[in-house]
Design a protein around this motif. Structure first.
Motif, mmCIF file in Angstrom:
data_model
loop_
_atom_site.group_PDB
_atom_site.id
_atom_site.type_symbol
_atom_site.label_atom_id
_atom_site.label_comp_id
_atom_site.label_asym_id
_atom_site.label_seq_id
_atom_site.Cartn_x
_atom_site.Cartn_y
_atom_site.Cartn_z
ATOM 1 N N ASP A 93 -8.942 8.444 11.486
ATOM 2 C CA ASP A 93 -7.603 9.027 11.540
ATOM 3 C C ASP A 93 -6.910 8.822 10.191
ATOM 4 O O ASP A 93 -6.698 7.680 9.766
ATOM 5 C CB ASP A 93 -6.804 8.348 12.654
ATOM 6 N N PRO A 94 -6.532 9.905 9.501
ATOM 7 C CA PRO A 94 -5.877 9.747 8.183
ATOM 8 C C PRO A 94 -4.523 9.051 8.251
ATOM 9 O O PRO A 94 -4.013 8.599 7.224
ATOM 10 C CB PRO A 94 -5.737 11.186 7.687
ATOM 11 N N LEU A 95 -3.934 8.950 9.483
ATOM 12 C CA LEU A 95 -2.634 8.283 9.611
ATOM 13 C C LEU A 95 -2.691 6.859 9.066
ATOM 14 O O LEU A 95 -1.774 6.423 8.356
ATOM 15 C CB LEU A 95 -2.199 8.269 11.077
ATOM 16 N N TYR A 96 -3.766 6.153 9.390
ATOM 17 C CA TYR A 96 -3.834 4.735 9.004
ATOM 18 C C TYR A 96 -4.093 4.577 7.505
ATOM 19 O O TYR A 96 -3.490 3.723 6.848
ATOM 20 C CB TYR A 96 -4.914 4.043 9.835
ATOM 21 N N ILE A 97 -4.977 5.404 6.962
ATOM 22 C CA ILE A 97 -5.224 5.327 5.516
ATOM 23 C C ILE A 97 -3.964 5.694 4.747
ATOM 24 O O ILE A 97 -3.598 5.028 3.768
ATOM 25 C CB ILE A 97 -6.397 6.257 5.143
ATOM 26 N N ASP A 98 -3.267 6.749 5.206
ATOM 27 C CA ASP A 98 -2.013 7.135 4.550
ATOM 28 C C ASP A 98 -0.974 6.018 4.664
ATOM 29 O O ASP A 98 -0.189 5.790 3.731
ATOM 30 C CB ASP A 98 -1.465 8.417 5.175
ATOM 31 N N SER A 99 -0.952 5.338 5.811
ATOM 32 C CA SER A 99 0.010 4.239 5.987
ATOM 33 C C SER A 99 -0.283 3.100 5.022
ATOM 34 O O SER A 99 0.641 2.541 4.403
ATOM 35 C CB SER A 99 -0.042 3.736 7.433
ATOM 36 N N TYR A 100 -1.571 2.734 4.899
ATOM 37 C CA TYR A 100 -1.929 1.663 3.949
ATOM 38 C C TYR A 100 -1.563 2.059 2.526
ATOM 39 O O TYR A 100 -0.954 1.266 1.778
ATOM 40 C CB TYR A 100 -3.430 1.379 4.034
ATOM 41 N N LEU A 101 -1.926 3.282 2.127
ATOM 42 C CA LEU A 101 -1.654 3.717 0.748
ATOM 43 C C LEU A 101 -0.158 3.813 0.488
ATOM 44 O O LEU A 101 0.318 3.415 -0.586
ATOM 45 C CB LEU A 101 -2.333 5.076 0.493
ATOM 46 N N SER A 102 0.609 4.333 1.463
ATOM 47 C CA SER A 102 2.052 4.433 1.300
ATOM 48 C C SER A 102 2.693 3.047 1.205
ATOM 49 O O SER A 102 3.607 2.833 0.401
ATOM 50 C CB SER A 102 2.661 5.213 2.467
ATOM 51 N N SER A 103 2.213 2.113 2.022
ATOM 52 C CA SER A 103 2.753 0.748 1.971
ATOM 53 C C SER A 103 2.482 0.109 0.613
ATOM 54 O O SER A 103 3.370 -0.533 0.027
ATOM 55 C CB SER A 103 2.131 -0.101 3.077
ATOM 56 N N LEU A 104 1.255 0.275 0.105
ATOM 57 C CA LEU A 104 0.931 -0.305 -1.196
ATOM 58 C C LEU A 104 1.751 0.354 -2.304
ATOM 59 O O LEU A 104 2.193 -0.317 -3.240
ATOM 60 C CB LEU A 104 -0.571 -0.143 -1.468
ATOM 61 N N ARG A 105 1.969 1.665 -2.198
ATOM 62 C CA ARG A 105 2.773 2.368 -3.209
ATOM 63 C C ARG A 105 4.216 1.859 -3.196
ATOM 64 O O ARG A 105 4.772 1.518 -4.246
ATOM 65 C CB ARG A 105 2.749 3.874 -2.935
ATOM 66 N N ILE A 106 4.813 1.783 -2.013
ATOM 67 C CA ILE A 106 6.202 1.317 -1.907
ATOM 68 C C ILE A 106 6.310 -0.142 -2.356
ATOM 69 O O ILE A 106 7.260 -0.525 -3.049
ATOM 70 C CB ILE A 106 6.719 1.497 -0.460
ATOM 71 N N ALA A 107 5.334 -0.965 -1.981
ATOM 72 C CA ALA A 107 5.373 -2.374 -2.384
ATOM 73 C C ALA A 107 5.227 -2.511 -3.896
ATOM 74 O O ALA A 107 5.919 -3.330 -4.527
ATOM 75 C CB ALA A 107 4.261 -3.141 -1.673
ATOM 76 N N PHE A 108 4.363 -1.709 -4.505
ATOM 77 C CA PHE A 108 4.164 -1.793 -5.961
ATOM 78 C C PHE A 108 5.427 -1.350 -6.710
ATOM 79 O O PHE A 108 5.885 -2.041 -7.636
ATOM 80 C CB PHE A 108 2.980 -0.917 -6.364
ATOM 81 N N ILE A 109 6.003 -0.207 -6.298
ATOM 82 C CA ILE A 109 7.219 0.279 -6.973
ATOM 83 C C ILE A 109 8.374 -0.701 -6.756
ATOM 84 O O ILE A 109 9.135 -1.004 -7.690
ATOM 85 C CB ILE A 109 7.589 1.683 -6.448
ATOM 86 N N SER A 110 8.514 -1.209 -5.536
ATOM 87 C CA SER A 110 9.604 -2.152 -5.250
ATOM 88 C C SER A 110 9.450 -3.426 -6.068
ATOM 89 O O SER A 110 10.439 -3.956 -6.600
ATOM 90 C CB SER A 110 9.614 -2.487 -3.756
ATOM 91 N N THR A 111 8.218 -3.926 -6.188
ATOM 92 C CA THR A 111 8.003 -5.150 -6.977
ATOM 93 C C THR A 111 8.323 -4.911 -8.450
ATOM 94 O O THR A 111 8.920 -5.781 -9.114
ATOM 95 C CB THR A 111 6.548 -5.615 -6.819
ATOM 96 N N ALA A 112 7.959 -3.725 -8.967
ATOM 97 C CA ALA A 112 8.290 -3.405 -10.361
ATOM 98 C C ALA A 112 9.806 -3.329 -10.550
ATOM 99 O O ALA A 112 10.341 -3.844 -11.544
ATOM 100 C CB ALA A 112 7.633 -2.078 -10.748
ATOM 101 N N LEU A 113 10.523 -2.701 -9.593
ATOM 102 C CA LEU A 113 11.985 -2.633 -9.683
ATOM 103 C C LEU A 113 12.605 -4.027 -9.599
ATOM 104 O O LEU A 113 13.555 -4.348 -10.334
ATOM 105 C CB LEU A 113 12.529 -1.746 -8.557
ATOM 106 N N LEU A 114 12.067 -4.850 -8.716
ATOM 107 C CA LEU A 114 12.580 -6.216 -8.587
ATOM 108 C C LEU A 114 12.390 -6.994 -9.880
ATOM 109 O O LEU A 114 13.263 -7.770 -10.292
ATOM 110 C CB LEU A 114 11.860 -6.926 -7.432
#
Length: 310
Positions: A87-108
């Motif tokens: 199910d692509p839902l789970y892969i998309d969820s993992y990738l989206s979480s890593l993307r948001i976490a990476f951008i948020s950490t850079a902003l922080l």
């Protein structure tokens, strides 16, 4: 004084206590990890290998104790893990979480580093006050602070009212960032900023500022002195702050659920839906195990690399 002077270094014996005390001190952290990390993880892993059932609890265990190890191995299958790849839902969820976490950490890091540097270079009289101002948000409930951002960011919220009052926005216009990724980034950066600032401040406070004076005397520009001296010496704080923020942000659920919309996909929301909405505990456990592996493996590789460099 005469007795102290007569005592030679060879006469001083290292302090030693009962052997059981030293063993107890060493064992306490291992017992803690065993009870609150290893045991829950093994339980979650066991549920992830179970079959979904309409019952309470909503799964059928395939392992009923050490006496049934043979039956367990014969019935062992990883269908829940294979389903995550189908199910692509789970892969998309993992990738989206890593993307948001990476951008948020850079902003922080971009926001937190100047704050920590200013705190470290402030006078000794004002430093405790600045540290207290960073810690002060912790005195209020995390959930209440996130709810406060709903009142600020919603279309008819305080931000729209402020911009209309300042005539930066027409009376018929509204701020349209609520239920978007932008609102999620704002909430995450606000909530996790102290976790980035405090490790950075701890590293920068210990820095020997005479090194900067020596660099200036040798003709080094302020920016070059920062890049060659200050930033390398603060790397332990940068790494600690980045890890402390990146790991919980990846599994964040409250902020994307309250501030993000339906299109904001994060693995924490997916896990909550599987566990409480669909009551599919085995699949939710498989999602949690994969998330843990995704976070632990890079950290372990990074620590191993640091040991080799040291």
């Amino acid at each position: 004084m005469a007795n102290i002077a007569a005592t030679s270094p060879s006469d001083v014996k290292p302090a030693s206590g009962p052997s059981w005390t030293r063993w107890f001190v060493v064992l306490v952290p291992y017992i803690w990890l065993l009870l609150f990390f290893a045991a829950p993880f093994l339980i979650i892993f066991k549920i992830s290998l179970s079959d979904t059932a309409i019952a309470m609890p909503p799964y059928t265990p395939v392992f009923d104790g050490f006496g049934a190890i043979g039956d367990f191995i014969s019935q062992l299958d990883f269908e829940n893990y294979f389903f995550l790849t189908d199910d692509p839902l789970y892969i998309d969820s993992y990738l989206s979480s890593l993307r948001i976490a990476f951008i948020s950490t850079a902003l922080l890091l971009l926001i937190g580093y100047p704050m920590a540097l200013a705190m470290a270079r402030a006078s000794n009289n004002i430093r405790p006050t600045l540290v207290m101002m960073v810690i002060l948000p912790f005195w209020t409930s995390f959930l209440i602070r996130v709810y406060a951002w709903i009142g600020i960011l919603k279309p008819d919220g305080l931000l729209t009212l402020l911009l209309q009052t300042l005539h930066l926005m027409g009376p018929d216009q509204q701020v349209e960032i609520f239920h978007t990724d932008t609102a999620v980034f704002i909430g995450i950066v606000y909530s996790y900023l102290p976790f980035m600032v405090l490790p950075l401040y701890s590293a920068l406070e210990k820095m020997d500022h005479t090194l900067l004076e020596a660099a200036a005397d040798l003709g080094c520009t302020p920016f070059k002195a920062f890049w060659k001296i200050t930033f390398p010496l603060s790397l332990p704080g940068v790494i600690a702050g980045a890890l402390i923020c990146f790991i919980p942000i990846t599994g964040e659920f409250v902020i994307p659920d309250l501030l993000g919309g339906a299109d904001t996909l994060m693995i924490g929301k997916t896990l909550w839906t599987e566990f409480f909405g669909n009551r599919d505990w085995p699949l939710a456990s498989a999602v949690a195990v994969v998330l843990l592996v995704l976070l632990v493996v890079p950290i372990a590789l990074f620590q191993n690399m640091q040991k080799k460099v040291a």
